[in-house]
Design a protein around this motif. Structure first.
Motif, PDB file in Angstrom:
ATOM      1  N   LEU A 146       0.826  -1.207   0.000  1.00 23.75           N
ATOM      2  CA  LEU A 146       0.000   0.000   0.000  1.00 23.75           C
ATOM      3  C   LEU A 146       0.860   1.257   0.000  1.00 23.75           C
ATOM      4  O   LEU A 146       0.525   2.241  -0.672  1.00 23.75           O
ATOM      5  CB  LEU A 146      -0.927   0.004   1.217  1.00 23.75           C
ATOM      6  CG  LEU A 146      -2.008  -1.081   1.256  1.00 23.75           C
ATOM      7  CD1 LEU A 146      -2.816  -0.983   2.541  1.00 23.75           C
ATOM      8  CD2 LEU A 146      -2.938  -0.962   0.045  1.00 23.75           C
ATOM      9  N   ALA A 147       1.965   1.241   0.733  1.00 26.49           N
ATOM     10  CA  ALA A 147       2.854   2.403   0.776  1.00 26.49           C
ATOM     11  C   ALA A 147       3.456   2.698  -0.596  1.00 26.49           C
ATOM     12  O   ALA A 147       3.526   3.859  -1.024  1.00 26.49           O
ATOM     13  CB  ALA A 147       3.964   2.167   1.792  1.00 26.49           C
ATOM     14  N   MET A 148       3.874   1.656  -1.304  1.00 25.42           N
ATOM     15  CA  MET A 148       4.454   1.855  -2.638  1.00 25.42           C
ATOM     16  C   MET A 148       3.418   2.371  -3.620  1.00 25.42           C
ATOM     17  O   MET A 148       3.713   3.231  -4.457  1.00 25.42           O
ATOM     18  CB  MET A 148       5.060   0.537  -3.127  1.00 25.42           C
ATOM     19  CG  MET A 148       6.271   0.088  -2.314  1.00 25.42           C
ATOM     20  SD  MET A 148       6.927  -1.516  -2.807  1.00 25.42           S
ATOM     21  CE  MET A 148       7.613  -1.118  -4.424  1.00 25.42           C
ATOM     22  N   ALA A 149       2.189   1.882  -3.515  1.00 24.21           N
ATOM     23  CA  ALA A 149       1.114   2.359  -4.394  1.00 24.21           C
ATOM     24  C   ALA A 149       0.794   3.825  -4.105  1.00 24.21           C
ATOM     25  O   ALA A 149       0.626   4.631  -5.032  1.00 24.21           O
ATOM     26  CB  ALA A 149      -0.134   1.498  -4.210  1.00 24.21           C
ATOM     27  N   ALA A 150       0.717   4.178  -2.819  1.00 26.78           N
ATOM     28  CA  ALA A 150       0.437   5.567  -2.443  1.00 26.78           C
ATOM     29  C   ALA A 150       1.550   6.495  -2.893  1.00 26.78           C
ATOM     30  O   ALA A 150       1.305   7.595  -3.393  1.00 26.78           O
ATOM     31  CB  ALA A 150       0.241   5.665  -0.930  1.00 26.78           C
ATOM     32  N   SER A 151       2.795   6.043  -2.723  1.00 32.63           N
ATOM     33  CA  SER A 151       3.951   6.834  -3.141  1.00 32.63           C
ATOM     34  C   SER A 151       3.921   7.115  -4.644  1.00 32.63           C
ATOM     35  O   SER A 151       4.146   8.245  -5.088  1.00 32.63           O
ATOM     36  CB  SER A 151       5.238   6.097  -2.762  1.00 32.63           C
ATOM     37  OG  SER A 151       6.368   6.737  -3.302  1.00 32.63           O
ATOM     38  N   GLN A 152       3.624   6.090  -5.421  1.00 35.97           N
ATOM     39  CA  GLN A 152       3.580   6.253  -6.872  1.00 35.97           C
ATOM     40  C   GLN A 152       2.469   7.203  -7.286  1.00 35.97           C
ATOM     41  O   GLN A 152       2.625   7.990  -8.227  1.00 35.97           O
ATOM     42  CB  GLN A 152       3.382   4.886  -7.528  1.00 35.97           C
ATOM     43  CG  GLN A 152       3.672   4.863  -9.027  1.00 35.97           C
ATOM     44  CD  GLN A 152       3.790   3.447  -9.551  1.00 35.97           C
ATOM     45  OE1 GLN A 152       3.241   2.510  -8.982  1.00 35.97           O
ATOM     46  NE2 GLN A 152       4.524   3.268 -10.632  1.00 35.97           N
ATOM     47  N   GLN A 153       1.344   7.160  -6.569  1.00 34.51           N
ATOM     48  CA  GLN A 153       0.213   8.034  -6.869  1.00 34.51           C
ATOM     49  C   GLN A 153       0.573   9.505  -6.752  1.00 34.51           C
ATOM     50  O   GLN A 153       0.078  10.337  -7.516  1.00 34.51           O
ATOM     51  CB  GLN A 153      -0.941   7.751  -5.901  1.00 34.51           C
ATOM     52  CG  GLN A 153      -1.948   6.722  -6.382  1.00 34.51           C
ATOM     53  CD  GLN A 153      -3.144   6.683  -5.453  1.00 34.51           C
ATOM     54  OE1 GLN A 153      -3.003   6.582  -4.236  1.00 34.51           O
ATOM     55  NE2 GLN A 153      -4.327   6.794  -6.024  1.00 34.51           N
ATOM     56  N   ILE A 154       1.421   9.857  -5.793  1.00 32.70           N
ATOM     57  CA  ILE A 154       1.718  11.268  -5.533  1.00 32.70           C
ATOM     58  C   ILE A 154       3.085  11.688  -6.066  1.00 32.70           C
ATOM     59  O   ILE A 154       3.598  12.758  -5.728  1.00 32.70           O
ATOM     60  CB  ILE A 154       1.625  11.574  -4.027  1.00 32.70           C
ATOM     61  CG1 ILE A 154       2.582  10.710  -3.218  1.00 32.70           C
ATOM     62  CG2 ILE A 154       0.192  11.392  -3.530  1.00 32.70           C
ATOM     63  CD1 ILE A 154       2.586  11.012  -1.717  1.00 32.70           C
TER      64      ILE A 154
END
Length: 229
Positions: free
Chosen positions: A127-135
């Motif tokens: 989830l952290a990697m997905a959130a990071s990529q989003q922003i």
């Protein structure tokens, strides 16, 4: 499979040591991590080789997380009675974690991309990697930060709560799960079964909240700290 055997021997030896030496810095995961890194560097073994031989452990992470649902089921009565407290705590914890992480990054001279990589540091790696990529962050840096934060929570979480006399299982479990995801939760399960259940609950809730809030929070934080494009 020499590296799989070496990892297991090292971990269980470190766990035995930790059970006999009651010191937060004798964390089995921390000790194993340090020893394995030094061994790989000394023997010049590529990480790809190490990971390939330990892929079975990585595969077991999924079932291990799912298994955390069982202690949650056993605490369902308390969860129902305290759901407002749980959701509020996780929301506030998620927002503060993102805010302070970003503030510290900017105060130390980080650019927007690095700050975005640090913002979701307190939730579980996928989830952290997905959130990071989003922003606009760098998932690889985020992954490293997640491990570092998790280790800090697992090693220092309980001593800090003892210092501030935090005693309620709900408070301790939610605190650990909110800031140090699965690594902290593993420590919470070792300390107290009930605290481990609430930590795993916070792990899930904060992971979802941070993933949803990160795209909204990051532009606000950029503006607040004077990094708006």
């Amino acid at each position: 499979m020499i590296w799989l055997v070496a990892t297991l021997v090292c971990f269980y030896s470190a766990r035995y040591l930790a059970m006999n030496i009651k010191n937060p810095f004798f964390n089995p995961l921390l000790i194993t991590l340090i020893i394995m890194i030094l061994a790989l560097k000394w023997l010049e073994v590529p990480y790809q080789t190490y990971f390939a031989q330990n892929e079975v452990i990585n595969y077991l992470l999924g079932p291990a997380v799912v298994a955390l649902a069982f202690p949650l089921y056993q605490q369902i009565g308390l969860i129902r009675s305290k759901w407002k407290t749980i959701l509020t705590s996780c929301f506030v914890g998620s927002v503060l974690s993102m805010t302070f992480g970003t503030a510290i990054a900017f105060s130390m001279g980080a650019d927007a991309q690095l700050a975005a990589s640090i913002l979701p540091k307190s939730i579980t790696t996928p989830l952290a990697m997905a959130a990071s990529q989003q922003i606009g962050g760098i998932p690889a840096i985020t992954s490293a930060m997640v491990i570092i934060v998790g280790l800090f929570g697992a090693v220092l979480g309980y001593p800090i709560m003892k210092l501030f006399r935090v005693k309620h299982p709900l408070a301790k479990g939610l605190s650990i799960g909110t800031v140090s995801h699965a690594l902290g939760t593993a420590k919470a399960v070792e300390e107290n079964y009930q605290e481990g259940a609430f930590s795993s609950l916070a792990l899930v809730i904060c992971g979802i909240m941070t993933t949803l809030l990160a795209p909204l929070m990051f532009p606000l934080l950029l503006h607040l700290f004077g990094h708006a494009s």
